[in-house]
Design a protein around this motif. Structure first.
Motif, PDB file in Angstrom:
ATOM      1  N   VAL A   1       0.848  -1.191   0.000  1.00 55.98           N
ATOM      2  CA  VAL A   1       0.000   0.000   0.000  1.00 55.98           C
ATOM      3  C   VAL A   1       0.881   1.238   0.000  1.00 55.98           C
ATOM      4  O   VAL A   1       1.752   1.397   0.865  1.00 55.98           O
ATOM      5  CB  VAL A   1      -0.931   0.036   1.232  1.00 55.98           C
ATOM      6  N   ASP A   2       0.653   2.108  -0.987  1.00 58.09           N
ATOM      7  CA  ASP A   2       1.361   3.390  -1.079  1.00 58.09           C
ATOM      8  C   ASP A   2       0.344   4.515  -1.014  1.00 58.09           C
ATOM      9  O   ASP A   2      -0.628   4.533  -1.785  1.00 58.09           O
ATOM     10  CB  ASP A   2       2.146   3.496  -2.388  1.00 58.09           C
ATOM     11  N   LEU A   3       0.572   5.468  -0.089  1.00 53.56           N
ATOM     12  CA  LEU A   3      -0.263   6.659   0.043  1.00 53.56           C
ATOM     13  C   LEU A   3       0.614   7.885  -0.099  1.00 53.56           C
ATOM     14  O   LEU A   3       1.640   8.007   0.583  1.00 53.56           O
ATOM     15  CB  LEU A   3      -0.980   6.671   1.397  1.00 53.56           C
ATOM     16  N   ASN A   4       0.198   8.782  -0.990  1.00 50.01           N
ATOM     17  CA  ASN A   4       1.016   9.966  -1.263  1.00 50.01           C
ATOM     18  C   ASN A   4       0.147  11.212  -1.247  1.00 50.01           C
ATOM     19  O   ASN A   4      -0.840  11.313  -1.975  1.00 50.01           O
ATOM     20  CB  ASN A   4       1.714   9.825  -2.621  1.00 50.01           C
ATOM     21  N   SER A   5       0.530  12.163  -0.356  1.00 48.92           N
ATOM     22  CA  SER A   5      -0.114  13.462  -0.286  1.00 48.92           C
ATOM     23  C   SER A   5       0.968  14.462   0.075  1.00 48.92           C
ATOM     24  O   SER A   5       1.230  14.718   1.261  1.00 48.92           O
ATOM     25  CB  SER A   5      -1.230  13.465   0.761  1.00 48.92           C
ATOM     26  N   PRO A   6       1.684  15.000  -0.941  1.00 50.01           N
ATOM     27  CA  PRO A   6       2.878  15.831  -0.698  1.00 50.01           C
ATOM     28  C   PRO A   6       2.641  16.876   0.392  1.00 50.01           C
ATOM     29  O   PRO A   6       1.578  17.504   0.420  1.00 50.01           O
ATOM     30  CB  PRO A   6       3.118  16.483  -2.054  1.00 50.01           C
ATOM     31  N   PRO A   7       3.630  16.994   1.297  1.00 46.33           N
ATOM     32  CA  PRO A   7       4.955  16.342   1.285  1.00 46.33           C
ATOM     33  C   PRO A   7       4.972  14.960   1.945  1.00 46.33           C
ATOM     34  O   PRO A   7       6.029  14.399   2.165  1.00 46.33           O
ATOM     35  CB  PRO A   7       5.811  17.321   2.090  1.00 46.33           C
ATOM     36  N   HIS A   8       3.805  14.409   2.264  1.00 44.38           N
ATOM     37  CA  HIS A   8       3.755  13.140   2.974  1.00 44.38           C
ATOM     38  C   HIS A   8       3.762  11.971   1.989  1.00 44.38           C
ATOM     39  O   HIS A   8       3.068  11.995   0.963  1.00 44.38           O
ATOM     40  CB  HIS A   8       2.498  13.069   3.845  1.00 44.38           C
ATOM     41  N   ASP A   9       4.514  10.940   2.328  1.00 44.19           N
ATOM     42  CA  ASP A   9       4.582   9.742   1.494  1.00 44.19           C
ATOM     43  C   ASP A   9       4.722   8.518   2.410  1.00 44.19           C
ATOM     44  O   ASP A   9       5.664   8.435   3.206  1.00 44.19           O
ATOM     45  CB  ASP A   9       5.759   9.825   0.518  1.00 44.19           C
ATOM     46  N   LEU A  10       3.775   7.595   2.304  1.00 45.45           N
ATOM     47  CA  LEU A  10       3.760   6.427   3.170  1.00 45.45           C
ATOM     48  C   LEU A  10       3.762   5.158   2.317  1.00 45.45           C
ATOM     49  O   LEU A  10       2.924   4.997   1.418  1.00 45.45           O
ATOM     50  CB  LEU A  10       2.508   6.444   4.054  1.00 45.45           C
ATOM     51  N   LYS A  11       4.714   4.272   2.594  1.00 40.54           N
ATOM     52  CA  LYS A  11       4.798   2.996   1.888  1.00 40.54           C
ATOM     53  C   LYS A  11       4.741   1.874   2.920  1.00 40.54           C
ATOM     54  O   LYS A  11       5.513   1.865   3.877  1.00 40.54           O
ATOM     55  CB  LYS A  11       6.087   2.894   1.072  1.00 40.54           C
ATOM     56  N   MET A  12       3.841   0.917   2.697  1.00 40.23           N
ATOM     57  CA  MET A  12       3.663  -0.196   3.624  1.00 40.23           C
ATOM     58  C   MET A  12       3.709  -1.517   2.871  1.00 40.23           C
ATOM     59  O   MET A  12       3.049  -1.676   1.834  1.00 40.23           O
ATOM     60  CB  MET A  12       2.325  -0.069   4.365  1.00 40.23           C
ATOM     61  N   ARG A  13       4.496  -2.440   3.393  1.00 43.40           N
ATOM     62  CA  ARG A  13       4.600  -3.773   2.822  1.00 43.40           C
ATOM     63  C   ARG A  13       4.193  -4.773   3.910  1.00 43.40           C
ATOM     64  O   ARG A  13       4.810  -4.815   4.982  1.00 43.40           O
ATOM     65  CB  ARG A  13       6.027  -4.067   2.339  1.00 43.40           C
ATOM     66  N   TRP A  14       3.173  -5.580   3.631  1.00 42.72           N
ATOM     67  CA  TRP A  14       2.628  -6.482   4.632  1.00 42.72           C
ATOM     68  C   TRP A  14       2.698  -7.924   4.150  1.00 42.72           C
ATOM     69  O   TRP A  14       2.412  -8.215   2.988  1.00 42.72           O
ATOM     70  CB  TRP A  14       1.161  -6.154   4.931  1.00 42.72           C
ATOM     71  N   GLN A  15       3.066  -8.821   5.039  1.00 44.38           N
ATOM     72  CA  GLN A  15       2.982 -10.257   4.807  1.00 44.38           C
ATOM     73  C   GLN A  15       2.182 -10.854   5.961  1.00 44.38           C
ATOM     74  O   GLN A  15       2.620 -10.819   7.118  1.00 44.38           O
ATOM     75  CB  GLN A  15       4.372 -10.894   4.746  1.00 44.38           C
ATOM     76  N   LEU A  16       0.997 -11.383   5.663  1.00 43.42           N
ATOM     77  CA  LEU A  16       0.121 -11.953   6.693  1.00 43.42           C
ATOM     78  C   LEU A  16       0.067 -13.465   6.526  1.00 43.42           C
ATOM     79  O   LEU A  16      -0.241 -13.963   5.431  1.00 43.42           O
ATOM     80  CB  LEU A  16      -1.292 -11.378   6.588  1.00 43.42           C
ATOM     81  N   ASN A  17       0.359 -14.191   7.598  1.00 43.81           N
ATOM     82  CA  ASN A  17       0.339 -15.648   7.571  1.00 43.81           C
ATOM     83  C   ASN A  17      -0.708 -16.177   8.552  1.00 43.81           C
ATOM     84  O   ASN A  17      -0.822 -15.687   9.670  1.00 43.81           O
ATOM     85  CB  ASN A  17       1.710 -16.216   7.947  1.00 43.81           C
ATOM     86  N   GLY A  18      -1.464 -17.183   8.106  1.00 48.92           N
ATOM     87  CA  GLY A  18      -2.442 -17.819   8.989  1.00 48.92           C
ATOM     88  C   GLY A  18      -3.584 -16.914   9.386  1.00 48.92           C
ATOM     89  O   GLY A  18      -3.919 -16.819  10.565  1.00 48.92           O
TER      90      GLY A  18
END
Length: 326
Positions: A259-276
């Motif tokens: 998930v990438d959210l961008n609203s300059p100057p803010h930038d958020l990148k999230m990488r998730w791995q969900l198991n079970g």
């Protein structure tokens, strides 16, 4: 011998003439609109819903038996309130297999589907009865595919007043056979007012519904979306190799989400791995979450990596995080 073949040829010609005459008679005399009351009464008897066929039913007889229903609408159960409608519905049956007692249905085309799904405050809904059929029914089907375009679905949760809208919906599937997997591709615009969400979605998966066990399975599910969330630009992808849903809830062995959210100057990148992952109406359990999060604000940069199991209770609105590592 020559006389025999001559006689045979005349006999075959006569039979073909009779078949042609019978076919022409069927074309001239058969009117599918005569069966409208029977169809409407059957739907009322089996579902408690009112079916409306606004236009004339038209048919083609060669090379396939084609049926064009025109505009069709269906009411809510035991009510005249509109539930769903289709601007145009067409279906075709191959004629020659019918002579061999085989039902071969061509692609079903639905144009301009509109439906309103309502979850009432008492927990009931205006669509649950459509899925309460007898699992021991002997009905079977074999369809070349399903094509849906120019369609829209509206969902309302009366308890939370949450509204979700799916518009510009198009769906294409591969062959649909009872208890066999099918390929599905869908594109649509998703809007949720409360979350200020408006995003285009592409979904692809291989799906299977096991009718006797009432289990819905998905393989190689891939979802991608681009749009806006809370005034920020949204780009997200999700991939799950396997997923199952039944009356006990949802089970996903592993899922990856970016998930990438961008609203300059803010930038958020999230990488998730969900198991079970396991979820039902009462709780959510995730055996392990691995997260990699990066947040940038101008020249400032924050990063975080962690892993943890999660347990959540919906009714109590509680979330338990244990063994947090990172």
């Amino acid at each position: 011998m020559k006389r025999f073949f001559h006689t045979l040829a005349l006999t075959l010609a006569g039979l073909l003439s009779l078949l042609l005459a019978a076919w022409l008679s069927l074309l001239l005399c058969f009117n599918p609109n005569d069966f409208k009351p029977t169809i409407i009464n059957l739907v009322q008897e089996k579902t408690g819903r009112t079916l409306t066929l606004d236009g004339d039913i038209s048919m083609a007889f060669w090379p396939k038996l084609g049926i064009d229903l025109g505009r069709v609408s269906l009411s809510e159960q035991a009510s005249q309130k509109p539930f769903a409608s289709v601007a145009r519905a067409t279906i075709s049956l191959a004629i020659l297999p019918l002579l061999q007692k085989k039902l071969v249905v061509g692609t079903v085309h639905l144009d301009g589907v509109q439906a309103t799904l309502i979850q009432h405050a008492d927990g009931s809904s205006n669509f649950a009865d459509l899925f309460d059929g007898d699992s021991n029914a002997t009905f079977s089907y074999d369809i070349d595919g399903l094509s849906v375009k120019n369609s829209r679905l509206d969902y309302l949760n009366e308890a939370s007043n949450q509204r979700i809208q799916v518009s510009d919906l198009s769906i294409k599937t591969g062959r649909i056979v009872q208890d066999q997997a099918l390929d599905l591709a869908a594109d649509f615009l998703l809007e949720a007012q409360a979350a200020k969400l408006k995003t285009k979605v592409n979904l692809q998966a291989r799906l299977l519904y096991q009718s006797k066990a009432r289990v819905f399975l998905a393989e190689n599910l891939r979802l991608s979306t681009q749009g806006e969330l809370a005034l920020a630009k949204l780009n997200a992808t999700l991939h799950a190799n396997k997923m199952s849903v039944n009356n006990q809830g949802l089970i996903v062995p592993a899922v990856q989400a970016n998930v990438d959210l961008n609203s300059p100057p803010h930038d958020l990148k999230m990488r998730w791995q969900l198991n079970g992952l396991q979820a039902n109406a009462l709780e959510l359990n995730i055996a392990k979450i691995n997260a990699d999060i990066t947040y940038a604000n101008g020249k400032r940069l924050l990063t975080s990596q962690f892993s943890t199991p999660i347990k959540a209770q919906w009714s109590a609105a509680t979330v338990a995080i244990s063994q947090l590592n990172g």
